[in-house]
Write a protein that holds these residues in place. Structure first.
Motif, PDB file in Angstrom:
ATOM      1  N   UNK A  63       0.797  -1.309  -0.014  1.00  0.00           N
ATOM      2  CA  UNK A  63       0.003   0.112  -0.046  1.00  0.00           C
ATOM      3  C   UNK A  63       0.863   1.185   0.146  1.00  0.00           C
ATOM      4  N   UNK A  64       0.232   2.198  -0.371  1.00  0.00           N
ATOM      5  CA  UNK A  64       1.377   3.559  -0.381  1.00  0.00           C
ATOM      6  C   UNK A  64       0.329   4.536   0.479  1.00  0.00           C
ATOM      7  N   UNK A  65       1.223   5.056   1.371  1.00  0.00           N
ATOM      8  CA  UNK A  65       0.704   6.051   2.302  1.00  0.00           C
ATOM      9  C   UNK A  65       1.404   7.468   2.214  1.00  0.00           C
ATOM     10  N   UNK A  66       0.914   8.604   2.539  1.00  0.00           N
ATOM     11  CA  UNK A  66       1.397   9.801   2.792  1.00  0.00           C
ATOM     12  C   UNK A  66       2.144   9.671   4.103  1.00  0.00           C
ATOM     13  N   UNK A  67       3.464   9.901   4.197  1.00  0.00           N
ATOM     14  CA  UNK A  67       4.170   9.860   5.379  1.00  0.00           C
ATOM     15  C   UNK A  67       5.232  10.783   5.526  1.00  0.00           C
ATOM     16  N   UNK A  68       4.937  12.005   5.982  1.00  0.00           N
ATOM     17  CA  UNK A  68       6.241  13.015   6.266  1.00  0.00           C
ATOM     18  C   UNK A  68       7.225  12.775   7.341  1.00  0.00           C
ATOM     19  N   UNK A  69       8.279  12.835   7.216  1.00  0.00           N
ATOM     20  CA  UNK A  69       9.224  12.491   8.310  1.00  0.00           C
ATOM     21  C   UNK A  69      10.092  13.644   8.741  1.00  0.00           C
TER      22      UNK A  69
ATOM     23  N   UNK B 279      12.763   9.748 -10.287  1.00  0.00           N
ATOM     24  CA  UNK B 279      12.735   9.514 -11.818  1.00  0.00           C
ATOM     25  C   UNK B 279      13.175   8.233 -12.365  1.00  0.00           C
ATOM     26  N   UNK B 280      14.322   7.808 -11.726  1.00  0.00           N
ATOM     27  CA  UNK B 280      14.737   6.524 -12.511  1.00  0.00           C
ATOM     28  C   UNK B 280      14.990   5.216 -11.527  1.00  0.00           C
ATOM     29  N   UNK B 281      14.953   4.229 -12.233  1.00  0.00           N
ATOM     30  CA  UNK B 281      14.773   2.867 -11.184  1.00  0.00           C
ATOM     31  C   UNK B 281      13.747   2.885 -10.405  1.00  0.00           C
ATOM     32  N   UNK B 282      12.528   3.190 -10.760  1.00  0.00           N
ATOM     33  CA  UNK B 282      11.441   2.852  -9.755  1.00  0.00           C
ATOM     34  C   UNK B 282      11.251   1.657  -9.204  1.00  0.00           C
ATOM     35  N   UNK B 283      10.475   1.505  -8.115  1.00  0.00           N
ATOM     36  CA  UNK B 283      10.433   0.103  -7.551  1.00  0.00           C
ATOM     37  C   UNK B 283       8.827  -0.352  -7.869  1.00  0.00           C
ATOM     38  N   UNK B 284       9.249  -1.533  -8.705  1.00  0.00           N
ATOM     39  CA  UNK B 284       7.889  -2.319  -9.042  1.00  0.00           C
ATOM     40  C   UNK B 284       7.540  -3.483  -8.188  1.00  0.00           C
ATOM     41  N   UNK B 285       6.296  -3.633  -7.987  1.00  0.00           N
ATOM     42  CA  UNK B 285       5.651  -4.668  -6.972  1.00  0.00           C
ATOM     43  C   UNK B 285       4.645  -5.621  -7.493  1.00  0.00           C
ATOM     44  N   UNK B 286       4.366  -6.647  -7.432  1.00  0.00           N
ATOM     45  CA  UNK B 286       3.433  -7.480  -8.070  1.00  0.00           C
ATOM     46  C   UNK B 286       2.420  -7.660  -6.853  1.00  0.00           C
ATOM     47  N   UNK B 287       1.383  -7.406  -7.395  1.00  0.00           N
ATOM     48  CA  UNK B 287       0.007  -7.894  -6.728  1.00  0.00           C
ATOM     49  C   UNK B 287       0.208  -9.231  -6.059  1.00  0.00           C
ATOM     50  N   UNK B 288       0.204  -9.608  -4.752  1.00  0.00           N
ATOM     51  CA  UNK B 288       0.422 -10.957  -4.150  1.00  0.00           C
ATOM     52  C   UNK B 288      -0.715 -11.994  -4.809  1.00  0.00           C
ATOM     53  N   UNK B 289      -1.791 -11.637  -5.120  1.00  0.00           N
ATOM     54  CA  UNK B 289      -2.757 -12.465  -5.583  1.00  0.00           C
ATOM     55  C   UNK B 289      -2.688 -13.023  -7.023  1.00  0.00           C
ATOM     56  N   UNK B 290      -1.748 -12.475  -7.679  1.00  0.00           N
ATOM     57  CA  UNK B 290      -1.249 -12.974  -8.996  1.00  0.00           C
ATOM     58  C   UNK B 290       0.003 -13.622  -9.024  1.00  0.00           C
ATOM     59  N   UNK B 291       0.621 -14.023  -7.976  1.00  0.00           N
ATOM     60  CA  UNK B 291       1.921 -14.717  -7.676  1.00  0.00           C
ATOM     61  C   UNK B 291       1.728 -15.949  -7.060  1.00  0.00           C
TER      62      UNK B 291
ATOM     63  N   UNK C 211       6.230 -15.817 -14.610  1.00  0.00           N
ATOM     64  CA  UNK C 211       4.759 -16.211 -14.750  1.00  0.00           C
ATOM     65  C   UNK C 211       4.140 -15.095 -15.512  1.00  0.00           C
ATOM     66  N   UNK C 212       3.369 -15.326 -16.548  1.00  0.00           N
ATOM     67  CA  UNK C 212       2.950 -14.169 -17.513  1.00  0.00           C
ATOM     68  C   UNK C 212       1.629 -13.588 -16.728  1.00  0.00           C
ATOM     69  N   UNK C 213       1.300 -14.454 -15.720  1.00  0.00           N
ATOM     70  CA  UNK C 213      -0.037 -13.882 -14.897  1.00  0.00           C
ATOM     71  C   UNK C 213       0.262 -13.026 -13.650  1.00  0.00           C
ATOM     72  N   UNK C 214       1.666 -12.677 -13.604  1.00  0.00           N
ATOM     73  CA  UNK C 214       2.092 -11.512 -12.597  1.00  0.00           C
ATOM     74  C   UNK C 214       1.425 -10.293 -13.098  1.00  0.00           C
ATOM     75  N   UNK C 215       0.940  -9.723 -12.005  1.00  0.00           N
ATOM     76  CA  UNK C 215       0.283  -8.048 -12.328  1.00  0.00           C
ATOM     77  C   UNK C 215       1.364  -7.388 -11.555  1.00  0.00           C
ATOM     78  N   UNK C 216       2.169  -6.551 -12.257  1.00  0.00           N
ATOM     79  CA  UNK C 216       2.899  -5.755 -11.799  1.00  0.00           C
ATOM     80  C   UNK C 216       2.406  -4.264 -11.536  1.00  0.00           C
ATOM     81  N   UNK C 217       2.704  -3.362 -10.702  1.00  0.00           N
ATOM     82  CA  UNK C 217       2.183  -2.104 -10.209  1.00  0.00           C
ATOM     83  C   UNK C 217       3.541  -1.336  -9.956  1.00  0.00           C
ATOM     84  N   UNK C 218       3.463   0.102 -10.059  1.00  0.00           N
ATOM     85  CA  UNK C 218       4.425   1.028  -9.419  1.00  0.00           C
ATOM     86  C   UNK C 218       3.569   2.342  -9.166  1.00  0.00           C
ATOM     87  N   UNK C 219       4.158   3.262  -8.628  1.00  0.00           N
ATOM     88  CA  UNK C 219       3.814   4.515  -8.099  1.00  0.00           C
ATOM     89  C   UNK C 219       4.661   5.464  -9.025  1.00  0.00           C
ATOM     90  N   UNK C 220       4.166   6.050  -9.932  1.00  0.00           N
ATOM     91  CA  UNK C 220       5.210   6.863 -10.649  1.00  0.00           C
ATOM     92  C   UNK C 220       5.356   8.263  -9.922  1.00  0.00           C
TER      93      UNK C 220
END
Length: 284
Positions: free
Chosen positions: A75-81, A184-196, A221-230
Motif C-alpha cells: 500500500x502507499x501512504x502519505x508519510x512526512x518524516x 525519476x529513475x529505477x522506480x520500484x515495481x511490486x507484484x500484486x500478491x494475488x497474482x503470484x 509467470x505471465x500471470x503476474x500483475x506488476x504495479x508502481x507509483x510514478x
C-alpha cells in the motif's frame, strides 16, 4: 513529525502504464546462492542466471480501489518524516525508527513493531562507493522465507521473547521511501500478491560471513500483475510485506524489483531511497 494519510486513487485514470523488462530468475539444477562478501577462491559470487521478460507495469495510483497490505501485499501512504539526512545513522535511529514503528503499527494493528534494518540505495556510482550504500536491485525477489523469517526474529529478540512471539502471528514489513527528491529513475515495481503463485518463488541462499540467510528468487509467470507509483515523493512511503506467518488467505509476501522505465528521460536524476525493515507482532 508524523503524518499518516492514504493518497486517494483516481477512479477514471488509465491503467496502461508501461511495458518494461522485469528480470526473473532462470531456475537451475542447484539451489541458487549469492555471497555478500568476496567468496573463497574458485567460488563464484553467485550461481544464478536472470533473464528479462517484458511485463506490463501499471500505474497503481490509477486503481479505483487502493491496494492494501492484506489483499495485494502493499500500500502507499502519505508519510512526512522529520528526518532530513538519512545518512546520519544516529539521527535516523533516534527519529526515523519511532516514526516507522508507529506507521506500521497504525497500518497493521500490530501490538509491537521493531525496526531492525535500514538499507540506503543510490543510483550514483560515486555514492555507492560509500560504506553501506547499495544500488537498486533490478531483479524480482522477496526478502524472507518460512525458514529465514523466524530466524530473523530469533536474531533480534531475546530467546525467551522470540519463543513467545513465534507462537503467535508475526510479519516482516518493509517501508520504502525516496530521499532527496522525486523518483525519476529505477522506480520500484511490486507484484500484486494475488497474482503470484507460491510455486513462482525459488528459495535462494544469501551467504554472509557469519550466517546463511534465505530469500526468494522469482521465476517468470505471465500471470503476474506488476504495479508502481510514478514520481514517488519523499513524503510518500510504499509499505509492503516480506513475510506474514498468517495462513488465512491474506497476502503473505510480495515479489518486487527495481526496473528501467522506458519513458524515463536520459537526464533523469538517479534514484535515491531508503528501505526500513520491521518485525510486527500481534497478541493472541
Amino acid at each position: 513529525m508524523d503524518a499518516l494519510t492514504v493518497p486517494s486513487p483516481t477512479a477514471n485514470a488509465a491503467l496502461d502504464g508501461v511495458v518494461a523488462p522485469i528480470n526473473y530468475l532462470v531456475p537451475g539444477a542447484d539451489k541458487p546462492f549469492s555471497y555478500t562478501y568476496e567468496p573463497p577462491p574458485g567460488t563464484p559470487w553467485r550461481n544464478t542466471v536472470y533473464a528479462p521478460f517484458p511485463m506490463a507495469v501499471r500505474d497503481a495510483r490509477a486503481l479505483a480501489a487502493a491496494p492494501t497490505l492484506d489483499d495485494a501485499g502493499f500500500t502507499l501512504v502519505g508519510h512526512d518524516s522529520a528526518v532530513r539526512d538519512f545518512h546520519d545513522e544516529a539521527g535516523r535511529r533516534a527519529a526515523y525508527d519511532p516514526e516507522v514503528e508507529r506507521l506500521v503499527a497504525a497500518l497493521t494493528g500490530a501490538a509491537k513493531v521493531v525496526v531492525f534494518d535500514h538499507t540506503l540505495r543510490d543510483g550514483r556510482l560515486q555514492a555507492r562507493a560509500a560504506d553501506g550504500v547499495r544500488e537498486p536491485v533490478k531483479r524480482a525477489h522477496n526478502d524472507y522465507t518460512p525458514r529465514s523469517a523466524p530466524q530473523r526474529v530469533r536474531d533480534i529478540l531475546s530467546a525467551e521473547e522470540a519463543g513467545r512471539r513465534l507462537r503467535d502471528r508475526y510479519a516482516i514489513v518493509n517501508v520504502w521511501r525516496p530521499i532527496g527528491g522525486v523518483v525519476e529513475e529505477s522506480p520500484l515495481a511490486i507484484a500484486d500478491a494475488r497474482s503470484v503463485a507460491f510455486d513462482d518463488f525459488v528459495a535462494s541462499d544469501l551467504i554472509y560471513r557469519d550466517r546463511r540467510g534465505e530469500t526468494y528468487g522469482v521465476r517468470h509467470n505471465p500471470a503476474h500483475r506488476w504495479y508502481h507509483y510514478p514520481s514517488m515523493r519523499p513524503d510518500e512511503a510504499l509499505v509492503f510485506k516480506c513475510f506474514d506467518s498468517a495462513e488465512d488467505g491474506r497476502a503473505r509476501w510480495t515479489a518486487h524489483a527495481a526496473f528501467d522505465d522506458p519513458t524515463t528521460s536520459p537526464s533523469a536524476a538517479p534514484r535515491r531511497s531508503v528501505e526500513t525493515r520491521t518485525l510486527a507482532f500481534w497478541e493472541p
